[in-house]
Each structure stands twice: as structure tokens, then as C-alpha cells.
Design an enzyme around this catalytic site. Structure first.
Site, short mmCIF file in Angstrom:
data_model
loop_
_atom_site.label_atom_id
_atom_site.label_comp_id
_atom_site.label_asym_id
_atom_site.label_seq_id
_atom_site.Cartn_x
_atom_site.Cartn_y
_atom_site.Cartn_z
N HIS A 83 -6.95 -2.43 5.82
CA HIS A 83 -6.22 -1.30 6.38
C HIS A 83 -6.99 -0.03 6.02
O HIS A 83 -8.10 -0.09 5.50
CB HIS A 83 -4.79 -1.28 5.81
CG HIS A 83 -3.84 -0.40 6.55
ND1 HIS A 83 -3.76 -0.34 7.92
CD2 HIS A 83 -2.91 0.48 6.09
CE1 HIS A 83 -2.84 0.52 8.27
NE2 HIS A 83 -2.31 1.05 7.18
N HIS A 104 0.86 -1.18 0.00
CA HIS A 104 0.00 0.00 0.00
C HIS A 104 0.89 1.23 0.00
O HIS A 104 2.12 1.12 0.10
CB HIS A 104 -0.95 0.00 1.19
CG HIS A 104 -0.28 0.14 2.52
ND1 HIS A 104 0.57 -0.82 3.04
CD2 HIS A 104 -0.35 1.13 3.46
CE1 HIS A 104 1.00 -0.44 4.23
NE2 HIS A 104 0.46 0.75 4.50
N ASP A 124 5.81 4.86 4.89
CA ASP A 124 6.82 3.95 5.42
C ASP A 124 6.93 2.67 4.61
O ASP A 124 7.80 1.84 4.89
CB ASP A 124 6.56 3.64 6.90
CG ASP A 124 5.17 3.14 7.20
OD1 ASP A 124 4.22 3.54 6.49
OD2 ASP A 124 5.00 2.33 8.14
N HIS A 125 6.08 2.51 3.60
CA HIS A 125 6.12 1.31 2.75
C HIS A 125 6.49 1.62 1.31
O HIS A 125 6.56 0.69 0.49
CB HIS A 125 4.76 0.61 2.79
CG HIS A 125 4.40 0.10 4.14
ND1 HIS A 125 4.57 -1.22 4.52
CD2 HIS A 125 3.91 0.73 5.23
CE1 HIS A 125 4.18 -1.38 5.77
NE2 HIS A 125 3.79 -0.20 6.23
N ASP A 128 0.42 -4.02 6.86
CA ASP A 128 -0.58 -3.31 7.66
C ASP A 128 -2.01 -3.83 7.42
O ASP A 128 -2.56 -3.68 6.33
CB ASP A 128 -0.53 -1.83 7.33
CG ASP A 128 0.83 -1.22 7.64
OD1 ASP A 128 1.78 -1.97 7.78
OD2 ASP A 128 0.92 0.02 7.72
N HIS A 140 7.80 -4.58 11.71
CA HIS A 140 6.96 -3.38 11.64
C HIS A 140 6.53 -2.96 13.05
O HIS A 140 5.36 -2.87 13.37
CB HIS A 140 5.73 -3.65 10.76
CG HIS A 140 4.99 -2.42 10.34
ND1 HIS A 140 3.96 -1.90 11.08
CD2 HIS A 140 5.10 -1.62 9.26
CE1 HIS A 140 3.47 -0.83 10.46
NE2 HIS A 140 4.16 -0.64 9.35
N HIS A 161 1.15 4.00 2.03
CA HIS A 161 1.58 4.81 3.17
C HIS A 161 3.11 4.95 3.08
O HIS A 161 3.81 4.03 2.64
CB HIS A 161 1.17 4.16 4.49
CG HIS A 161 -0.28 4.41 4.81
ND1 HIS A 161 -1.02 3.55 5.59
CD2 HIS A 161 -1.13 5.42 4.45
CE1 HIS A 161 -2.26 4.02 5.69
NE2 HIS A 161 -2.35 5.14 5.02
#
Length: 298
Positions: A141, A63, A67-68, A204, A262, A65
């Protein structure tokens, strides 16, 4: 690097810490190199781990976000700078294609990278090779999110004693494997079924059907465990799992090795994640640190 090995490049959720980089995971599998969720700083972590940009053959993003995915621009520019000799297949949720395109072209550079987009629109197989397939399954998520699963094709294990008994040796073994029968000897007479290895990657998400589908029978399950059980309320509210929930998934799905990662920056004692997981799951538990390496056996 072994033929099948997971290299953990980063293990922090949302905010990196002094000891944990943002997410990043590199799976080496029989000549393929699959980079999962390259967060900020991934390119530097690859240098520390000895992973070259030219090793990457596929990129899987769960996804969008930050941090990914915020490490994607640097990784793609490095692939181009190093003049990687092959194209790279990129998989990501179809609903985030505009984010992928922005990251792909985040800054000007001499673009020689061949990146083939494969937007994921539904559960199912998204790639097939002669050796394995890759599946995607929807997760739960705050935005469109998919987990990934690599499944090696089932095969047969040759049995040396039976081969010797029937006088099959040398090039005849390969001929028998191709033809299924040779000199009156059937392949099933001198071999046994071998289930393909399975690797699952779950980031997530709350608990949902997709988590179980991804984890089912996995030899190695890499799964987020952002929170501990004492904070299950915030975990559910923010679309995440606890270490205990991740461990119960592993136990119920027959997982071999559980890799927890994570982690929220609120916790400073990784051993608490291990204790919580081992209270539920009696297989191997790896509480990932940056640059952890996990061999895929078999």
C-alpha cells in the site's frame, strides 16, 4: 455471541456513507476478542452490535490511514472507563508507532487501560497461545501495511464408534488425549487428524505475495474490494483491490468463505460486487454490510 464469529462493524473506505460506517471488525474466537482496524465511529457500532469494550483482548491495526485507526482513541478510553479486567495486546506496523502513541493519548482521560504495544517489524508469527497463533504479512500500500492471519493449532478429532469398540469412555478419553496411549490403545487408533481453522484479514493493498500467504487455505477471508474491475486502473494507482481480484485470490488459495468489504463510496449497488466475485469464485461470498455477522464453522 457464538464462540467463533466475525462481527462487521463498518465497511466504508475513506469516506463513510449514510449506510456504511468507517472500517471496524470484531472477531470472537474461543474467549478471545480481536478488534481489527477500528475506524471512526467504531465505539458506537460496537454498541449496536452488542460488543462490549471488555470483550476486546487484542487490537490489530493494518496501517495508519484514518479510516483504519481513528476510532482507536474512543475504544481505548472506553476500555479504561469500563475498567476492563485484562490487558489488551495491540499490534501495528512498527513504522507507525508514533501514530499509535498519538492516538493512544489523543485526549486527557483517567487512564486505567493496560495496553501492551507489539510493533510489527517483519513477516511471521507475532503471537502464540495454547489454541492458536497470529501471523502478520507485509502488504503493498502507500505506507507500511500488514495483514493478519489467525491459525488454530492442528489437533485430533475423537471418533465415538472407535472409542466404544475399545472400551474407552468418560475421564479415560481425556487421559488418552494427554498421554497418547491407554490400556494398549493409541490415540491414533480412536481419532483422526483435524486441521485447525484459519481466519485471514487483508486490507488496503495491491496484489502481492503477502496477500496469498495470508489467504492460503483460509476458512474465512476478509478482504478489501474497494473497486470494481472497470476501475482497476485507479485501484492499482491507489494501492487497492477489485472484487474480481479478491475473488481470484480466494479461488487460487482454497478459501472457504470470502467476505468482501471496504467499498468505495462511488458505488451504490452492492450486488455488482457479488456478481463480479461469483464469476470467479464458486465458494460462499458475503458482500458485507454494517453489522453483518459471519459464523466460523467447525
Amino acid at each position: 455471541m457464538s464462540l467463533r464469529e466475525l462481527v462487521v462493524l463498518g465497511t466504508a473506505s475513506q469516506v463513510p456513507t449514510r449506510s456504511r460506517n468507517h472500517n471496524g471488525y470484531f472477531l470472537s474466537w474461543d474467549g478471545e476478542g480481536i478488534l481489527f482496524d477500528p475506524g471512526e465511529g467504531t465505539q458506537r457500532q460496537m454498541v449496536h452490535a452488542g460488543v462490549a469494550a471488555s470483550d476486546i483482548t487484542r487490537i490489530c491495526i493494518t496501517h495508519f490511514h484514518g479510516d483504519h485507526c481513528l476510532g482507536l482513541p474512543g475504544v481505548i478510553q472506553r476500555i479504561s472507563l469500563d475498567n476492563s479486567p485484562h490487558d489488551v495486546q495491540a499490534y501495528f506496523p512498527a513504522g507507525g508507532e508514533e501514530y499509535f502513541d498519538r492516538l493512544r493519548n489523543a485526549a486527557p482521560f483517567h487512564d486505567r487501560a493496560i495496553i501492551t504495544k507489539n510493533p510489527v517489524e517483519a513477516d511471521g508469527t507475532i503471537a502464540q497461545t495454547p489454541k492458536f497463533r497470529i501471523e502478520a504479512h507485509r502488504l503493498d500500500h502507500g505506507m507500511q501495511t500488514y495483514g493478519y492471519r489467525l491459525v488454530e493449532h492442528d489437533s485430533r478429532r475423537m471418533l465415538p464408534d472407535r472409542l466404544r469398540e475399545r472400551g474407552i469412555a468418560g475421564p479415560d478419553i481425556a487421559t488418552l488425549q494427554r498421554a497418547g496411549e491407554l490400556k494398549g490403545v493409541r490415540l491414533e487408533d480412536v481419532s483422526e487428524p483435524r486441521r485447525g481453522r484459519r481466519f485471514a484479514f487483508v486490507m488496503d493493498t495491491r496484489l502481492c505475495d503477502g496477500v496469498g500467504r495470508l489467504a492460503d487455505g483460509a476458512d474465512v477471508l476478509v478482504i478489501e474490494s474497494t473497486y470494481l474491475a472497470e476501475d482497476e486502473g485507479p485501484a492499482v494507482a491507489h494501492g487497492h483491490l477489485t472484487a474480481g481480484q479478491a475473488a481470484r485470490v480466494a479461488a487460487e488459495c482454497g478459501v472457504g468463505t470470502l467476505v468482501l468489504t471496504h467499498f468505495s463510496q462511488r458505488y451504490d449497488d452492492p450486488s455488482r460486487f457479488r456478481r463480479e466475485a461469483e464469476a470467479v469464485f464458486d465458494g460462499e461470498v458475503v458482500v458485507a454490510e454494517d453489522l453483518t455477522r459471519v459464523k466460523i464453522r467447525g
